[in-house]
Motif scaffolding. Structure first.
Motif, PDB file in Angstrom:
ATOM      1  N   GLU A 193       0.934  -1.298   0.318  1.00  0.00           N
ATOM      2  CA  GLU A 193       0.118   0.209   0.334  1.00  0.00           C
ATOM      3  C   GLU A 193       0.852   1.567   0.114  1.00  0.00           C
ATOM      4  O   GLU A 193       0.546   2.121  -0.136  1.00  0.00           O
ATOM      5  CB  GLU A 193      -0.953   0.251   1.300  1.00  0.00           C
ATOM      6  N   ALA A 194       2.127   1.511   0.631  1.00  0.00           N
ATOM      7  CA  ALA A 194       2.880   2.470   0.826  1.00  0.00           C
ATOM      8  C   ALA A 194       3.814   2.716  -0.778  1.00  0.00           C
ATOM      9  O   ALA A 194       3.393   3.749  -1.019  1.00  0.00           O
ATOM     10  CB  ALA A 194       3.589   2.163   1.999  1.00  0.00           C
ATOM     11  N   ARG A 195       3.473   1.763  -1.338  1.00  0.00           N
ATOM     12  CA  ARG A 195       4.172   2.043  -2.729  1.00  0.00           C
ATOM     13  C   ARG A 195       3.271   2.212  -3.586  1.00  0.00           C
ATOM     14  O   ARG A 195       3.074   3.199  -4.716  1.00  0.00           O
ATOM     15  CB  ARG A 195       4.812   0.420  -3.054  1.00  0.00           C
ATOM     16  N   ARG A 196       1.657   1.605  -3.438  1.00  0.00           N
ATOM     17  CA  ARG A 196       0.562   2.575  -4.207  1.00  0.00           C
ATOM     18  C   ARG A 196       0.483   3.990  -3.671  1.00  0.00           C
ATOM     19  O   ARG A 196       0.558   4.385  -5.101  1.00  0.00           O
ATOM     20  CB  ARG A 196      -0.456   1.775  -4.051  1.00  0.00           C
ATOM     21  N   ARG A 197       0.980   4.246  -2.613  1.00  0.00           N
ATOM     22  CA  ARG A 197       0.898   5.881  -2.481  1.00  0.00           C
ATOM     23  C   ARG A 197       1.199   6.913  -3.414  1.00  0.00           C
ATOM     24  O   ARG A 197       1.861   7.616  -2.935  1.00  0.00           O
ATOM     25  CB  ARG A 197       0.211   5.878  -1.195  1.00  0.00           C
ATOM     26  N   GLY A 198       2.809   5.995  -3.487  1.00  0.00           N
ATOM     27  CA  GLY A 198       4.062   6.310  -3.405  1.00  0.00           C
ATOM     28  C   GLY A 198       5.402   7.109  -3.112  1.00  0.00           C
ATOM     29  O   GLY A 198       5.242   8.529  -2.465  1.00  0.00           O
ATOM     30  N   ILE A 199       4.712   6.687  -1.553  1.00  0.00           N
ATOM     31  CA  ILE A 199       5.247   6.888   0.038  1.00  0.00           C
ATOM     32  C   ILE A 199       6.844   6.665  -0.149  1.00  0.00           C
ATOM     33  O   ILE A 199       7.035   5.629  -0.792  1.00  0.00           O
ATOM     34  CB  ILE A 199       4.731   6.366   1.293  1.00  0.00           C
ATOM     35  N   PRO A 200       8.121   7.257  -0.204  1.00  0.00           N
ATOM     36  CA  PRO A 200       9.625   6.720  -0.351  1.00  0.00           C
ATOM     37  C   PRO A 200       9.384   5.906   0.296  1.00  0.00           C
ATOM     38  O   PRO A 200       9.022   5.490   1.769  1.00  0.00           O
ATOM     39  CB  PRO A 200       9.909   7.902   0.067  1.00  0.00           C
ATOM     40  N   VAL A 201      10.014   4.671  -0.301  1.00  0.00           N
ATOM     41  CA  VAL A 201      10.651   2.768   0.336  1.00  0.00           C
ATOM     42  C   VAL A 201      12.078   3.403   0.513  1.00  0.00           C
ATOM     43  O   VAL A 201      13.077   3.813  -0.727  1.00  0.00           O
ATOM     44  CB  VAL A 201      10.153   1.891   0.390  1.00  0.00           C
ATOM     45  N   TRP A 202      12.748   3.294   2.047  1.00  0.00           N
ATOM     46  CA  TRP A 202      13.707   3.753   1.872  1.00  0.00           C
ATOM     47  C   TRP A 202      14.325   2.614   2.316  1.00  0.00           C
ATOM     48  O   TRP A 202      14.047   1.467   3.377  1.00  0.00           O
ATOM     49  CB  TRP A 202      14.613   4.902   3.094  1.00  0.00           C
TER      50      TRP A 202
END
Length: 465
Positions: free
Chosen positions: A83-92
Motif C-alpha cells: 500500500e505504501a508503494r501504491r500511494r507513492g510513499i518513498p520506501v527507504w
C-alpha cells in the motif's frame, strides 16, 4: 524540507537493528513510529521510552507517513508495504537511513560474517569511556552501555555494517573494519565469490584519508583485499600475522582470556597486555580489531585496554541468563557453523570439565540447506546436542517444497556427526529432555538467531521453582 523534518515509519521495529534506528531517530527529535508483527520485550521497551510503536502490520499505520523503512525481514507482498508503494510513499532501505544518519560524522563501520556486533560494541565502549561521546547503532546491546543505540555529541559514529541485502554498501565510512569473510546468506549471495565481491565494494568506499582494518589470519579477508583495490591504507591484525598481533593467550579467573599484543600505532609502536571478561580466541581477535580502531581514533592505548577489561559482553552473545540448582544457562546468537564452533570452544575454555548442552535452532531453510555439511561438524565441544525446528524468519516453508520437508529436526540431527545428537519436535519436547537430565554443574547454551532462547528462559524459570 530536510528528511529530519519528516514522519518516518519503521516496519519490523522490534528487531535489534530496527529498534536501534528508532532510538536514534527519537533522540534526534524526528517524528518516528513503527510496528512489528508480534509483541516482544524490545517493542515494550520502545513504548516505555515514549516511541509510538504498535503490534501488527496494517496499511492504516501509513496515515501521515512521509518515509517508510521496512526491515529486511518484511516480505515484499506485505499489505502495508504494498500500500505504501501504491500511494507513492518513498520506501527507504534501512541502509539508506543509517547512511543519512551518519552523513556528517566520522563513520566507523564494522563488517564481517561473524563478530561484528561484539567488535562494534567494544569500539563504542572504548570511545564512550574515553569521553568521545560517540553515536552508535549496533545489532546487540553491549552490557557496559545498556542500549543498542545512542546519539552522541562527538564526531564518531560506530555502526554494525550488515552485509545481508547489501546493507553495508549504503555507507561511506572513514574507518572500515572487516573481521572475517565467509559464505553466508544464500538468499542474498549466490556463492563465496559474490560475497567477496560485496565486501570488496564495501572497503573500496573508504576514502584515501581513512583506514581499512582487516584480519590477517582470515583467508576471506586476504582474498577480499586482493580483489578490492582500496585507496585507503590497510592495517591488518591477527594471532598468526598482521601489523597488530596478539600472543600468549591464556584463560583467566574472570572466565575470559588474557593476551599480550604489539602493534604499529599511529604514533609509533605500541605494546601491552589485555584481560578480557569474554572467552575464546575469536574474542581476542575482536578485541584486537577494537584496539586498532581505537588507535585510529586517537584513543591512548592504556585507556583502550582498561575499557576492554570492563567489557562484559553483549546481549545474546554468550550471555549468562541465570543459574538455578547449579545449572548455568547461556544464550548465544550463533547461527552459522563457524559461530557455533567458536561459541562452544569458548564455553569449553571457560568450563573445561562442564557437561555442555547445545540447544540449536537452525535459522532459515536456505542457510540450513546450503551449510548443512558444515553444521554437521560444528558441535564437537558440546556433550549433548538438541536440534529444534527451523526458524524460518523471512522465508516461507512452501517456497522450498521438498527441501523444507527434508529439513526437519529428525533428519538434521541424523546428519550431525556427534555421539549424542537428538531432535525435538517442539520447545516443549526440548524442555522435557532437559528437565529430566540436566544436573548441577551442567552448562546449557541456546544457539539461535530466532526465538530458540525461549527454551533456556523456560528451563531457568522451571528450575527456580
Amino acid at each position: 524540507m530536510s528528511w529530519l523534518d519528516k514522519h518516518i515509519h519503521l516496519m519490523g521495529v522490534g528487531g535489534a537493528g530496527m529498534s536501534a534506528l528508532a532510538r536514534l531517530l527519537y533522540a534526534r527529535r524526528v517524528r518516528v513510529s513503527g510496528d512489528d508483527r508480534a509483541d516482544s520485550p524490545a517493542l515494550r521497551a520502545l513504548q516505555a521510552e515514549g516511541i509510538p510503536v504498535v503490534v501488527g502490520h496494517d496499511p492504516r499505520h501509513l496515515e501521515g507517513v512521509d518515509i517508510l523503512v521496512p526491515s529486511s525481514a518484511i516480505a515484499k507482498d506485505e499489505p502495508e508495504l504494498v500500500e505504501a508503494r501504491r500511494r507513492g510513499i518513498p520506501v527507504w532501505h534501512r541502509g539508506d537511513l543509517i547512511g543519512a544518519l551518519m552523513q556528517d560524522n566520522v563513520g566507523i563501520a564494522v563488517a564481517g560474517t561473524h563478530g561484528k556486533s561484539t567488535t562494534a560494541g567494544m569500539i563504542a565502549t572504548i570511545l564512550t569511556d574515553a569521553g568521545l561521546a560517540p553515536s552508535f547503532v549496533i545489532g546487540a546491546t553491549p552490557q557496559p552501555l545498556g542500549v543498542n543505540a545512542r546519539w552522541g555529541v562527538g564526531e564518531a559514529f560506530v555502526v554494525e555494517a550488515d552485509e545481508y541485502d547489501h546493507t553495508f554498501l549504503h555507507f561511506q565510512p572513514r574507518v572500515a573494519v572487516v573481521t572475517n569473510v565467509e559464505y553466508d546468506h544464500p538468499d542474498t549471495f549466490a556463492d563465496l565469490n559474490a560475497t567477496l565481491d560485496a565486501f570488496a565494494m564495501f572497503v573500496r568506499s573508504v576514502p584515501k584519508d581513512g583506514v581499512v582494518i582487516t584480519c590477517a589470519d582470515d583467508a576471506g579477508c586476504v582474498a577480499m583485499l586482493k580483489r578490492a583495490g582500496v585507496s585507503a591504507p590497510v592495517v591488518d591484525y591477527g594471532i598468526q600475522g598482521g601489523l597488530w598481533r596478539a600472543s600468549n593467550l591464556r584463560a583467566n579467573p574472570l572466565g575470559g582470556v588474557d593476551f599480550s599484543f604489539t602493534g604499529a600505532g599511529i604514533r609509533g609502536e605500541v605494546s601491552g597486555a589485555c584481560s578480557l571478561r569474554v572467552p575464546g580466541e575469536h574474542n581476542v581477535l575482536n578485541a584486537l580489531a577494537a584496539l586498532v580502531a581505537a588507535d585510529a581514533c586517537g584513543v591512548p592505548m592504556g585507556e583502550a585496554v582498561k575499557s576492554l577489561g570492563g567489557y562484559r559482553g553483549a546481549g545474546r552473545r554468550f550471555e549468562l541468563k541465570g543459574e538455578a540448582r547449579g545449572v548455568r544457562i547461556f544464550d548465544d546468537y550463533a547461527h552459522h557453523p563457524t559461530e557455533i564452533k567458536a561459541t562452544l570452544r569458548g564455553a569449553r575454555q571457560r568450563y573445561p570439565l562442564g557437561n555442555i548442552w547445545a540447544i540449536w535452532q537452525p535459522h532459515t531453510y536456505s542457510r540450513t540447506a546450503a551449510l548443512l555439511d558444515a553444521f554437521a561438524e560444528a558441535f564437537d565441544d558440546a556433550d549433548h546436542v538438541i536440534v529444534l525446528p527451523i526458524y524460518a524468519a523471512r522465508e516461507r516453508q512452501e517456497d522450498f517444497g521438498f527441501i523444507a520437508n527434508a529439513l526437519n529436526p529428525i533428519e538434521i540431527a541424523r546428519k550431525i556427526r556427534h555421539r549424542d545428537a537428538r531432535n525435538a519436535a517442539s520447545f516443549g519436547d526440548a524442555l522435557g529432555m532437559l528437565l529430566s537430565q540436566v544436573k548441577g554443574g551442567d552448562v546449557v547454551i541456546t544457539l539461535s538467531a530466532g526465538d530458540g532462547n525461549q527454551v533456556g528462559e523456560r528451563l531457568l524459570e522451571m528450575l527456580r521453582r
